[in-house]
Scaffold this motif. Structure first.
Motif, short mmCIF file in Angstrom:
data_model
loop_
_atom_site.label_atom_id
_atom_site.label_comp_id
_atom_site.label_asym_id
_atom_site.label_seq_id
_atom_site.Cartn_x
_atom_site.Cartn_y
_atom_site.Cartn_z
N GLN A 34 0.71 -1.11 0.06
CA GLN A 34 -0.07 0.21 0.05
C GLN A 34 0.82 1.25 -0.05
O GLN A 34 1.63 1.59 0.96
CB GLN A 34 -0.95 -0.05 1.36
N LYS A 36 1.45 4.89 0.45
CA LYS A 36 0.65 5.79 1.23
C LYS A 36 1.20 7.42 0.85
O LYS A 36 2.49 7.37 0.45
CB LYS A 36 0.61 5.69 2.61
N TYR A 90 -6.46 4.37 -5.67
CA TYR A 90 -7.70 4.93 -4.57
C TYR A 90 -8.49 5.87 -4.60
O TYR A 90 -9.36 6.08 -4.26
CB TYR A 90 -6.72 4.91 -3.13
N LYS A 101 -2.77 8.19 4.07
CA LYS A 101 -3.77 7.12 3.41
C LYS A 101 -2.96 6.81 2.19
O LYS A 101 -2.29 7.50 1.53
CB LYS A 101 -4.86 7.82 3.25
N PRO A 102 -3.54 5.43 1.91
CA PRO A 102 -2.99 5.01 0.39
C PRO A 102 -3.56 5.88 -0.74
O PRO A 102 -4.45 6.27 -0.97
CB PRO A 102 -3.55 3.38 0.35
N ASP A 105 -1.91 0.77 -4.75
CA ASP A 105 -1.43 -0.52 -4.42
C ASP A 105 -0.34 -0.98 -5.55
O ASP A 105 -0.61 -0.93 -6.71
CB ASP A 105 -2.41 -1.80 -4.20
N GLU A 117 6.04 1.56 3.17
CA GLU A 117 4.92 2.19 2.94
C GLU A 117 4.82 3.62 2.45
O GLU A 117 3.78 4.37 2.28
CB GLU A 117 3.85 2.19 4.16
#
Length: 438
Positions: A34, A36, A90, A101-102, A105, A117
């Protein structure tokens, strides 16, 4: 014959004597990470996704651009840390993304390095610090994603550009200089592409409510703070007739060096020379107005009308630059502003500002101070007007109006007037600037 297939393998089974059994081993894939949105700095907690450079299923390499986001201060390009495949986006374009927040992916390739991340943030202002490699004609060309994008936008092959950065790295200036040799001058994209026709107003009969985003949201914060400052104004006019003649002589020479020379570099340099005599105009005060800091660097901002709204990038260390060097830096900022690629470093750290309202129209203005600065000037359009010469004869003169605003808590009218007089003298007699150039 029966075929079974999934994401990683394909198996062919033999069900009779005339069917061959084949097995394709699974491709060794790494974990899905993920990716971020990391802390961009300046207390920014949310951004608007302006553009995706990838889609689901695309293969990416380290330092490839993933997306461009717009904070309330600047545009930022997010680049990849991994080799892998994009599995999920996302956010849609114009959606709000949040720090921590992501964003996407990524299915990483085995052996592509440690997983993390955190993402990689690359802004145009950081182009000389971070780089990526691009394989061209058997050799590696070093350039940042922002530089590669600028080259693509102008149909320039990086293999044809000589890099002047460390280890042959190609800088934005190298692209601009290459472009200048091809065209004879550096023009921002907005000057190359004619602006779209003004759309006719559409009356729907319905009220529309939408949230403030990006630069508009930043203006709310900045102007709310700015108008708490007690402003005072001062206006004057400048006879630029000699400067107009001087620029006409220097413009072809500047273009032969790949620089588009406007009047603004002269205005900026004259302001810097004046600030040496009036350092209080290049200062800042703290929130409670208890302490004043005199800034050593003259980082002079230029209010710029862009497709994103009002932005104020600044030319760093003007006190150390020649008029030609200032013009080159302005060319760079104009190109980035027109393409929405101004970086945080270009927009932060200003100490004094000039706003060229005359480029659009109008003669006078009441400019608003940009905190934590203490003074700003607005320049009107240059008009040919009748004036009297020393012999009392009416002659045509190139006149420009200037409107100053200053923080009346620490600056008095006499100081602003004396600075304006000195600035005007430099411009009305541009040869006099030679005496004070360092």
């Amino acid at each position: 014959m029966v075929v079974y297939a999934d994401l990683h393998q394909q198996i062919v089974l033999s069900l009779s004597d005339n069917v061959t059994v084949l097995f394709c081993p699974a491709v060794n894939q790494g974990p899905i990470v993920q990716f971020k949105l990391s802390d961009i700095g300046e207390g920014i907690m949310e951004v608007t996704v302006k553009e995706w450079y990838v889609k689901e299923g695309d293969k990416v390499s380290q330092f490839d651009s993933i997306c461009e986001v717009q904070s309330d201060k600047a545009s930022v390009t997010i680049t990849s840390r991994y080799d892998g495949v994009i599995k999920k986006l996302y956010y849609d374009v114009d959606a709000t993304a949040f720090v921590g927040k992501p964003l996407v992916d990524i299915e990483t390739e085995s052996g592509s390095g440690e997983t993390s991340e955190e993402d990689v943030v690359e802004t145009p202002a950081m182009a000389q610090e971070e780089h990526t490699h691009q394989e061209i004609k058997g050799h590696k060309t070093q350039a940042t994603p922002a530089v590669r994008r600028l080259a693509i936008e102008n149909n320039i092959k990086l293999s044809e550009v000589v890099g002047t950065g460390k280890d042959g790295r190609i800088l934005k200036e190298d692209i601009l200089n290459f472009l200048a040799k091809q065209t004879g001058a550096i023009l921002p994209p907005a000057a190359v592409k004619p602006p779209p026709a003004t759309p006719k107003p559409v009356f729907t009969g319905k009220d529309v409510t939408e949230p403030l985003k990006g630069v508009q949201k930043a203006m709310v914060k900045t102007m709310t703070v700015a108008l708490k400052i007690p402003h005072f104004g001062y206006c004057d006019e400048v006879d630029l007739s000699r400067l107009v003649a001087l620029r006409s002589e220097l413009k072809p020479l500047a273009e032969s060096r790949g620089v588009r020379l406007s009047y603004m570099p002269f205005f900026i340099k004259a302001a810097s020379l004046g600030l040496h005599h009036f350092p209080i105009l290049n200062a800042s005060v703290d929130e409670d107005c208890q302490n004043i800091t005199y800034k050593a660097s003259h980082n002079i901002g230029l209010a710029m009308d862009t497709s994103q709204g009002l932005l104020v990038p600044n030319v760093k260390n003007v006190q150390l630059l020649s008029v030609l060097e200032i013009a080159l830096e302005l060319n760079r900022l104009q190109v980035l502003g027109a393409s929405g690629q101004l970086g945080t470093a270009d927009l932060m750290g200003g100490t004094f500002t000039l706003s060229n309202i005359g480029s659009i129209g109008g003669t006078y203005a009441k400019p608003v101070i940009l905190p934590p600065e203490v003074a700003i000037g607005a320049l009107g359009k240059i008009q040919v007007l009748p004036r009297f010469d020393a012999a009392g004869q009416v002659v045509p003169a190139h006149i420009m109006k200037v409107s100053w605003s200053a923080d009346h808590r620490i600056i008095d009218g006499a100081t602003m007037c004396r600075f304006s007089n000195l600035w005007r003298e430099y411009l009305e007699n541009p040869a006099s600037m030679v005496l004070d150039l360092k």
